[in-house]
Design a protein around this motif. Structure first.
Motif, PDB file in Angstrom:
ATOM      1  N   THR A 166       0.432  -6.583   6.842  1.00 23.86           N
ATOM      2  CA  THR A 166      -0.012  -6.400   5.655  1.00 23.86           C
ATOM      3  C   THR A 166       0.525  -5.167   5.114  1.00 23.86           C
ATOM      4  O   THR A 166       0.289  -4.866   4.024  1.00 23.86           O
ATOM      5  N   GLY A 167       0.924  -4.201   5.852  1.00 26.82           N
ATOM      6  CA  GLY A 167       1.238  -2.860   5.285  1.00 26.82           C
ATOM      7  C   GLY A 167       1.849  -1.832   6.540  1.00 26.82           C
ATOM      8  O   GLY A 167       1.975  -2.127   7.613  1.00 26.82           O
ATOM      9  N   VAL A 168       2.411  -0.909   5.991  1.00 31.06           N
ATOM     10  CA  VAL A 168       3.369   0.078   6.867  1.00 31.06           C
ATOM     11  C   VAL A 168       2.616   1.533   6.375  1.00 31.06           C
ATOM     12  O   VAL A 168       2.778   1.821   5.311  1.00 31.06           O
ATOM     13  N   ASP A 169       2.565   2.486   7.368  1.00 29.55           N
ATOM     14  CA  ASP A 169       2.495   3.656   7.305  1.00 29.55           C
ATOM     15  C   ASP A 169       3.681   4.495   7.762  1.00 29.55           C
ATOM     16  O   ASP A 169       3.772   4.443   9.204  1.00 29.55           O
ATOM     17  N   VAL A 170       4.621   4.730   6.982  1.00 29.37           N
ATOM     18  CA  VAL A 170       5.946   5.288   7.522  1.00 29.37           C
ATOM     19  C   VAL A 170       5.905   6.521   8.209  1.00 29.37           C
ATOM     20  O   VAL A 170       6.298   6.794   9.196  1.00 29.37           O
ATOM     21  N   ALA A 171       4.919   7.494   7.623  1.00 27.44           N
ATOM     22  CA  ALA A 171       4.681   8.779   8.236  1.00 27.44           C
ATOM     23  C   ALA A 171       4.268   8.634   9.588  1.00 27.44           C
ATOM     24  O   ALA A 171       4.499   9.404  10.694  1.00 27.44           O
ATOM     25  N   ALA A 172       2.994   7.799   9.893  1.00 21.11           N
ATOM     26  CA  ALA A 172       2.306   7.698  10.971  1.00 21.11           C
ATOM     27  C   ALA A 172       2.970   6.852  11.899  1.00 21.11           C
ATOM     28  O   ALA A 172       2.693   6.471  12.857  1.00 21.11           O
ATOM     29  N   ARG A 173       4.054   5.859  11.372  1.00 20.48           N
ATOM     30  CA  ARG A 173       4.608   4.897  12.020  1.00 20.48           C
ATOM     31  C   ARG A 173       3.885   4.052  12.803  1.00 20.48           C
ATOM     32  O   ARG A 173       3.624   3.768  13.910  1.00 20.48           O
ATOM     33  N   THR A 174       2.979   3.353  11.862  1.00 18.99           N
ATOM     34  CA  THR A 174       2.029   2.176  12.212  1.00 18.99           C
ATOM     35  C   THR A 174       2.296   0.944  11.342  1.00 18.99           C
ATOM     36  O   THR A 174       2.659   1.440  10.272  1.00 18.99           O
ATOM     37  N   ILE A 175       1.807  -0.114  11.729  1.00 18.33           N
ATOM     38  CA  ILE A 175       1.785  -1.347  10.937  1.00 18.33           C
ATOM     39  C   ILE A 175       0.406  -1.715  10.763  1.00 18.33           C
ATOM     40  O   ILE A 175      -0.395  -1.440  11.933  1.00 18.33           O
ATOM     41  N   SER A 176      -0.018  -2.364   9.776  1.00 19.70           N
ATOM     42  CA  SER A 176      -1.348  -3.036   9.584  1.00 19.70           C
ATOM     43  C   SER A 176      -1.185  -4.552   9.680  1.00 19.70           C
ATOM     44  O   SER A 176      -0.326  -5.111   9.125  1.00 19.70           O
ATOM     45  N   LEU A 177      -1.989  -5.029  10.639  1.00 17.47           N
ATOM     46  CA  LEU A 177      -1.987  -6.514  10.904  1.00 17.47           C
ATOM     47  C   LEU A 177      -3.240  -7.096  10.494  1.00 17.47           C
ATOM     48  O   LEU A 177      -4.335  -6.458  11.218  1.00 17.47           O
ATOM     49  N   LYS A 178      -3.394  -8.136   9.724  1.00 11.23           N
ATOM     50  CA  LYS A 178      -4.365  -9.056   9.434  1.00 11.23           C
ATOM     51  C   LYS A 178      -4.685 -10.215  10.474  1.00 11.23           C
ATOM     52  O   LYS A 178      -3.605 -11.010  10.301  1.00 11.23           O
ATOM     53  N   LYS A 179      -5.704 -10.025  11.450  1.00 11.68           N
ATOM     54  CA  LYS A 179      -5.976 -11.026  12.349  1.00 11.68           C
ATOM     55  C   LYS A 179      -6.281 -12.403  11.727  1.00 11.68           C
ATOM     56  O   LYS A 179      -6.695 -12.253  10.454  1.00 11.68           O
ATOM     57  N   THR A 180      -6.356 -13.604  12.422  1.00 16.42           N
ATOM     58  CA  THR A 180      -6.794 -14.694  11.920  1.00 16.42           C
ATOM     59  C   THR A 180      -8.316 -14.615  11.599  1.00 16.42           C
ATOM     60  O   THR A 180      -8.692 -15.433  10.697  1.00 16.42           O
ATOM     61  N   ASP A 181      -9.094 -13.790  11.851  1.00 13.92           N
ATOM     62  CA  ASP A 181     -10.401 -13.888  11.648  1.00 13.92           C
ATOM     63  C   ASP A 181     -10.810 -12.941  10.422  1.00 13.92           C
ATOM     64  O   ASP A 181     -11.851 -12.561  10.104  1.00 13.92           O
ATOM     65  N   GLY A 182      -9.563 -12.537   9.903  1.00 13.27           N
ATOM     66  CA  GLY A 182      -9.742 -11.588   8.434  1.00 13.27           C
ATOM     67  C   GLY A 182      -9.908 -10.217   8.691  1.00 13.27           C
ATOM     68  O   GLY A 182      -9.728  -9.327   8.040  1.00 13.27           O
ATOM     69  N   SER A 183     -10.086  -9.635  10.010  1.00 15.17           N
ATOM     70  CA  SER A 183     -10.114  -8.312  10.201  1.00 15.17           C
ATOM     71  C   SER A 183      -8.672  -7.750  10.217  1.00 15.17           C
ATOM     72  O   SER A 183      -7.758  -8.301  10.543  1.00 15.17           O
ATOM     73  N   VAL A 184      -8.611  -6.201  10.011  1.00 13.59           N
ATOM     74  CA  VAL A 184      -7.313  -5.541   9.923  1.00 13.59           C
ATOM     75  C   VAL A 184      -7.394  -4.554  11.063  1.00 13.59           C
ATOM     76  O   VAL A 184      -8.119  -3.646  11.087  1.00 13.59           O
TER      77      VAL A 184
END
Length: 758
Positions: free
Chosen positions: A42-60
């Protein structure tokens, strides 16, 4: 922690969310360690080199890109390209707001980017406050890296910035200017103690923070050994008890700045210290920093070791200055609390491996306060003490969030907590066409001063409408806070491009502040009005106050601050302070009903509506005037088009005979004739018409002369008034404003009938 998609009223774009999320897919993600989960990106933080993942239970969750398998990294890169190419959508309002915000209203309403546009804003899944789980104290220490650096950026983050400086001309020039500033630091002596009260934001602590951040950034990105050598010397100087007996333990923000500066210095230059030096630095940080700030937050007596007292001197039994008394229970955090909490968390992460006991003490004192404070930006990105105070809190909070991401890849969801993504939007809309801030609250500032906060917010949530970041100029050796180092450390593509606001209006039910304008040009008509919370001890009694811009002039003004050191002022008895004109209700652009507003009153937007032709917000002021009035509403409406105008309308039900006065403070010359008033300034005229009540008229006065040393003389200020005298019953006060000609007169419509029925 449960998350949900949250349509930000008149802010983040619903269409952009749909477009981006439609490209995402739920798939299996696998780490290099072999663990896996089902989620969508669901998103990317380029500077921190991280990605956001939304799991099947809705948590991120947020995970480091480098922790993924090569196949998943390639997939994430492809998804990020899709996100960047997705079109920006049109703003939408929630069910509680009757209509969507306009994309454009009048000619020149929305500014065209003057340079390269910022990338489209990413999809955001906002976590509502009610669904947010505040991290426990131990959570802050679980993901701490074993290697250094670990504060603000880990090694990968600094490598990213090195690449930006090589490939992006603005980042490259910014690094040149930072190096020039670093040269000035090298030429200057190390910081020494300055005696006396710290009354400005430029203090030895904020200077130390700037120096450590600058020298650290240059050390990792430029690599010249002189930066580390000076960083070590500066660190030793600020932790030398013969130079700094203590870190100004009665000034919590100064103390917090010193502890953050020392934490950055220790983290960035640990390998330049011998063991004896390292031990001495840590001892000073633990005793003079962690011990003192923990006492502030917990309401404990200041430890003798924190003050640097001579042996045998007894410590004060009184709680630390500015601390909450334990008997009072948990209180709302203020700026000083949040500065202290952030400093303690950063120090704990810095010292987690070498001083685990002190690190635990730090997070135990800070975690609850920090978590509570971060929730106070909800729902619309406004800190209750005002924009200047909110910017200060964000500056400290961003250092914590960035550090958490650098260590574990997750900031516990703080950056997507309701109110934090909206803060960038508030920073755009609460600056009027005159480029002046709606500077309500106890402040003299007319502009936001920590622009690097906007740089980080753009990288985290997309550019809400700020101009492209520039390379700035070389800072001096006595610069305060992060300054140019902050812009460089938070540099990102969204901040590097021009952002375009989605709407002319900033309002939503439940918000503390609303703002409306006719356009984004300097001559546009603009009104901003506030609700708020009088219970904060540093707030003014200003619920309902407004500012008004037109034709490049601020006509309705805020008077700034007097002093929170008034004789007799304490956090439990504010009567003395609110006798001061600027601090009490009489000195605000609001209603005065024979005295100050209630000290514990709260007010918020209860109705908001926006179309291309007009926009409005209504604030319920009933609790502010609960003693003299049975109800009180303030509505503001802006009409766009060829003949724009603003309406300020108050509806009050006065219980008993009470003196009621409507006021607006201005620097303009004012002439009043019955129901007409003309304000003149810089060759322009603003016309005011009193539409109601029928028996009332305008008058012009001046602020009172100072009666004590705490009151400032308000030279050149006039007060436009509608004085109802002593009255009771129901009244409507309606005042219309227009530039250069009298506003069109129309029958006064009750506020309840302003918005069309659905």
């Amino acid at each position: 922690m449960k998350s949900r998609s949250f349509l930000l009223p008149l802010t983040l774009t619903a269409c952009a969310v749909a477009a981006l999320t439609s490209h995402a897919e739920i798939r299996k993600w696998t780490s290099k360690a072999g663990t896996s989960l089902e989620a969508e990106m669901t998103g990317v933080d380029v500077a921190a080199r991280t990605i956001s993942l939304k799991k099947t239970d809705g948590s991120v969750i947020t995970i480091p890109i480098d922790a993924l398998t090569d196949a998943d990294r390639d997939f994430a890169a492809a998804e990020w390209k899709k996100m960047q190419s997705a079109p920006a959508g049109a703003p939408a309002a929630p069910a509680s707001a009757p209509a969507a915000a306009p994309k454009a209203a009048t000619k020149g309403a929305l500014p065209a980017p003057t340079g390269a546009p910022a990338p489209p804003r990413p999809a955001l899944t906002i976590t509502p406050v009610k669904g947010f789980k505040v991290p426990a104290a131990a959570d802050y220490l679980r993901g701490v890296q074993k290697t250094r650096p670990r504060l603000i950026h880990a090694a990968a983050g600094w490598e990213y910035l090195k690449g930006q400086a090589s490939s992006n001309p603005v980042a490259g020039k910014m690094l040149e200017n930072l190096k020039a500033g670093g040269e000035k630091v090298l030429e200057a002596p190390e910081l020494t103690r300055i005696f006396g009260e710290m009354r400005s934001t430029v203090t030895p602590g904020s200077k130390a923070l700037f120096r450590m951040a600058t020298l650290g950034a240059l050390n990792f990105v430029d690599g010249d050994p002189r930066w580390k050598e000076r960083g070590v010397r500066e660190l030793i100087a600020i932790t030398d008890p013969t130079v700094f007996t203590n870190w100004y333990v009665d000034e919590p923000e100064v103390l917090a700045d010193f502890l953050i500066a020392a934490s950055l210095g220790y983290d960035y230059f640990r390998d330049g210290l011998n063991e004896q030096q390292a031990t001495a630095v840590r001892t000073y940080m633990v005793e003079k920093g962690i011990g003192a700030l923990a006492a502030h937050l917990e309401g404990e007596p200041m430890p003798e070791s924190a003050r640097g007292r001579a042996p045998g001197t007894s410590a004060s039994k009184a709680p630390a200055k500015g601390a909450a008394k334990k008997a009072d229970g948990p209180e709302q955090p203020d700026v000083e609390h949040m500065a202290g909490a952030a400093a303690l968390i950063l120090a704990a992460i810095c010292l987690a491996d070498e001083e685990p006991s002190a690190a635990k003490t730090a997070v135990d004192a800070a975690a609850k306060m920090f978590g509570a404070g971060m929730q106070m930006f909800a729902p619309a990105g406004i800190w209750p003490e005002g924009m200047e105070a909110g910017e200060t809190v964000l500056d400290y909070a961003i250092m914590v969030m960035q550090t958490l991401k650098a260590n574990s890849g997750s900031d516990f969801g703080f950056s997507l907590l309701e109110g934090i993504p909206q803060a960038g939007l508030a920073r755009v809309h609460l600056v009027g066409p005159t480029n002046q801030l709606f500077n309500y609250g106890d402040t003299n500032s007319t502009a936001l001063s920590r622009a690097w906060v906007s740089t980080w917010l753009a990288g985290a949530h997309g550019n809400m409408g700020t101009k492209a970041l520039t390379a700035g100029t070389a800072p001096g050796a006595d610069t305060a806070h992060l300054n140019l180092a902050g812009h460089f450390m938070y540099f990102n593509p969204h901040a590097a491009g021009d952002g375009t606001p989605d709407s002319l209006d900033y309002t939503s039910p439940g918000a503390l502040v609303a703002a409306h304008r006719t356009g984004w040009d300097k001559d546009a008509l603009y009104i901003a009005v506030k609700g708020g919370d009088n219970s904060f001890v540093h707030n003014q009694l200003d619920l309902g106050a407004f500012v008004l811009d037109a034709g490049g002039t601020r006509w309705g003004i805020e008077l700034g601050e007097e002093s929170d050191r008034a004789p007799g002022f304490t956090s439990t008895d504010r009567n003395k302070r609110y006798e001061l004109y600027v601090e009490g209700t009489a000195g605000q652009n609001t209603l005065w009903m024979e005295g100050n507003q209630e000290f514990d009153a709260k007010a918020a937007v209860v109705m908001a509506h926006s179309t291309p032709a007009l926009a409005m917000s209504v604030i319920d002021l009933g609790k502010a005037y609960s003693k003299p009035a049975k109800d009180a509403l303030r509505g503001v409406m802006i009409t766009r088009g060829d003949k724009p105008q603003v309406l300020v309308q108050d509806e009050i039900g006065v219980k008993n005979n009470t003196h009621v006065v409507w006021t607006m403070h201005t620097r303009a010359e004012v002439s009043a004739d019955g129901k007409k008033a003309v304000l003149t300034d810089k060759g322009r005229t603003l016309h005011a018409t009193l539409l109601s009540p029928a028996q009332a008229s305008f008058s012009v006065g001046e602020p009172p002369e100072p009666t004590n040393e705490q009151m400032k003389k308000l030279t050149g200020i006039r007060v436009l008034k509608v004085d109802l005298g002593t009255t009771k019953g129901d009244h409507t006060i309606a005042v219309a404003f227009a530039l250069d000609e009298a506003p069109a007169e129309a029958p006064v419509k009750p506020i309840a009938e302003w918005a069309p029925k659905r």
